[in-house]
Design a protein around this motif. Structure first.
Motif, mmCIF file in Angstrom:
data_model
loop_
_atom_site.group_PDB
_atom_site.id
_atom_site.type_symbol
_atom_site.label_atom_id
_atom_site.label_comp_id
_atom_site.label_asym_id
_atom_site.label_seq_id
_atom_site.Cartn_x
_atom_site.Cartn_y
_atom_site.Cartn_z
ATOM 1 N N GLY A 240 0.932 -1.128 0.056
ATOM 2 C CA GLY A 240 0.079 0.039 -0.042
ATOM 3 C C GLY A 240 0.712 1.363 0.055
ATOM 4 N N VAL A 259 -2.214 -3.668 2.290
ATOM 5 C CA VAL A 259 -3.531 -3.622 1.744
ATOM 6 C C VAL A 259 -4.156 -5.080 1.576
ATOM 7 C CG1 VAL A 259 -5.508 -2.709 0.278
ATOM 8 C CG2 VAL A 259 -3.392 -1.125 1.317
ATOM 9 N N ARG A 261 -7.131 -6.576 -0.366
ATOM 10 C CA ARG A 261 -8.189 -6.246 -1.599
ATOM 11 C C ARG A 261 -9.534 -7.073 -1.355
ATOM 12 N NH1 ARG A 261 -6.659 -1.020 -2.985
ATOM 13 N NH2 ARG A 261 -4.456 -1.266 -3.887
#
Length: 414
Positions: A240, A259, A261
Motif C-alpha cells: 500500500g 492492503v 483487497r
C-alpha cells in the motif's frame, strides 16, 4: 509489380526519406495523418504499404509510440483482468508474466511482437521443466491480453492467433479413493479433533475452502441440509506504499501500509483469511445423510464445550470447523493435517481435493444418477460429472466381482 496509389515519398534536407499517409479521420473530424520517416526509400515504402493495409482492414494502430509487452500486460492486469478475476488469481498471473514472459519479450513493442517471440517463451518454459498446464495458462493470459490490445487499436494483430500449434496439456487423470480406503481414512480420523470435517469432505464432496468456510447458521441439522454459501480463502496482501513499493520490503505482508483487497460480498476474518462465494455454479443447498447429521451433532456438542471453556476469548465467526478459540483453520494447516491423516490410515497419498473426486465416484458407483451427482457436487456442467464415470465403473465392477465371489461361490465337485 506496380505499387498501389500512395503518398509521395521524398528525401528531406536531413537525408531521411519522408511520407505522409492519411489513415482515417480523428474524433474532431480532421484527417488522421501519419508521418513516416526512414533511412531508405524502400523502408518508407514498406511502412506506407503496411499503413495502407491497416487502413483497408480497419486495424490502424492508435497514434503514438506503442507500449511494450510488459507495459501493456501490467496495465491489463491492473485495470482489465482485475475487474473479473480474484485478486489471488491476478497475483498468480503476475508471477507467470514476471518469471517467464518479461525476461524474453517484455521490452518488445506490441506492434513489433511476432509469433516467434511467443514460440521462444514457451520453448524456454519447456526447457526449464515447467508443467504443460503452466505453459497453457501462460498462453491463455497472453492471448487474452493481446486480443484486448488488438480490439483497442494498440496493435495491428493478435499474434497469438498466428501460432500453428498452441500449447496443449494432457487432461489430468482423476484420482479417487476406493470405498475401503475412504473408510480407513474416516476410521483413522475418529479420535481426532474436528473429525467431522473429513466426513463432510468425503461424503458430500465439499471443496477444502467450502468445508473450512462452513458456518452453523447455514446448517440445519433438523432438516438435514446445509447451505454451501461460503468458502474460506487465503488472499495475499498487497503493498500500500506505492508502485513500485517504497517500503523496500519484498513481501507485501511485511509492508507497513499493507492492503487486503476485498471484492463485493467478501468478509475478512483473521489476517489474510477471508470468506467469499463458492466456486463454480455458486451457492447451493446440499442434503446431509442421517449418519452425518448425528456426527455433526456430536461435533457441535464438543465445540459448544470449547466455547464455554474459552469464555470471552472465543471468536464469533460461527465456523463449523475452527480452532479451539473459534478462529478459522488455515488451509495450509488443513492440508498438513490431511497428509498426516492419510499416513496414519496407511493409504495412498492424494490431494485434499481428491476427496471431492472420491465422493463423486462413490456416488456414481452406487448407482446415483449423473444429474443428481451434478447437483450434489455443484458441477457447472454434466460433462464434468461424466468425467468420473470410468473410475466409478471400475470400482463398481470390482465390487460386483467381490459380491459374486462371496455369494455365488460353489463348492467344487469331487
Amino acid at each position: 509489380m506496380a505499387r498501389r496509389r500512395a503518398p509521395a515519398i521524398s528525401q528531406g534536407a536531413d537525408g531521411q526519406w519522408h511520407a505522409w499517409v492519411v489513415v482515417g479521420t480523428k474524433a474532431n473530424g480532421r484527417p488522421d495523418q501519419r508521418h513516416v520517416k526512414r533511412a531508405t526509400r524502400d523502408e518508407v515504402e514498406e511502412r506506407v504499404d503496411e499503413l495502407l493495409d491497416q487502413r483497408k482492414a480497419g486495424t490502424v494502430v492508435k497514434p503514438g509510440r506503442a507500449a511494450t509487452l510488459q507495459q501493456w500486460l501490467e496495465t491489463y492486469l491492473d485495470t482489465v483482468a482485475a475487474r473479473r478475476c480474484d485478486p489471488t488469481t491476478i497475483t498468480g498471473y503476475r508471477s507467470k508474466m514476471r518469471n517467464y514472459v518479461y525476461p524474453i519479450a517484455g521490452t518488445v513493442r506490441l506492434d513489433r511482437l511476432t509469433p516467434e517471440h511467443l514460440d521462444r517463451i514457451y520453448l524456454e518454459m519447456q526447457r526449464a521443466g515447467r508443467a504443460d498446464a503452466t505453459i497453457v495458462q501462460t498462453h491463455r493470459i497472453l492471448s487474452r491480453a493481446l486480443e484486448v490490445a488488438y480490439r483497442r487499436g494498440m496493435t495491428p494483430r493478435n499474434v497469438s492467433k498466428l501460432l500453428e500449434d498452441n500449447p496443449t496439456a494432457k487432461k489430468r487423470e482423476m484420482v479417487a479413493f476406493t470405498e475401503a480406503e475412504a473408510l480407513r481414512v474416516l476410521t483413522a480420523a475418529e479420535r481426532r479433533r474436528n473429525s467431522a470435517r473429513w466426513s463432510v469432505g468425503l461424503a458430500l464432496g465439499l471443496r477444502q475452502g467450502e468445508a473450512l468456510g462452513l458456518r452453523w447458521s447455514y446448517v440445519d441439522l433438523d432438516a438435514g441440509e446445509m447451505q454451501v454459501f461460503w468458502q474460506l480463502h487465503r488472499r495475499p496482501f498487497e503493498h500500500g506504499c506505492g508502485k513500485p513499493p517504497t517500503c523496500r520490503r519484498k513481501r507485501a505482508g511485511n509492508c507497513p501500509d499493507k492492503v487486503l483487497r476485498l471484492r463485493s460480498g467478501e468478509h475478512q476474518l483473521d489476517g489474510g483469511l477471508i470468506l467469499k462465494a463458492p466456486k463454480g455454479s455458486g451457492k447451493a443447498t446440499v442434503p446431509i445423510p442421517a449418519e452425518l447429521v448425528a456426527e455433526l451433532r456430536r461435533h457441535k456438542e464438543v465445540q459448544d464445550l470449547e466455547r464455554v471453556m474459552a469464555e470471552g476469548a472465543y471468536a464469533k465467526h460461527d465456523l463449523v470447523f475452527a480452532d479451539l478459540d473459534g478462529s478459522p483453520i488455515d488451509p495450509a494447516r488443513d492440508w498438513a493435517e490431511w497428509k498426516d491423516l492419510l499416513k496414519a490410515a496407511g493409504v495412498r497419498a492424494i490431494r485434499v481435493h481428491d476427496g471431492r473426486h472420491t465422493a463423486a465416484t462413490l456416488l456414481i458407483a452406487q448407482g446415483v444418477q449423473l444429474e443428481v451427482v451434478q447437483e450434489i457436487l455443484r458441477h457447472s456442467s454434466i460433462t464434468v460429472t461424466r468425467g468420473y464415470v470410468h473410475i466409478a465403473s471400475e470400482m463398481a465392477k470390482k465390487a460386483t466381482d467381490r459380491m459374486g465371489a462371496s455369494l455365488l461361490r460353489r463348492p467344487s465337485t469331487p
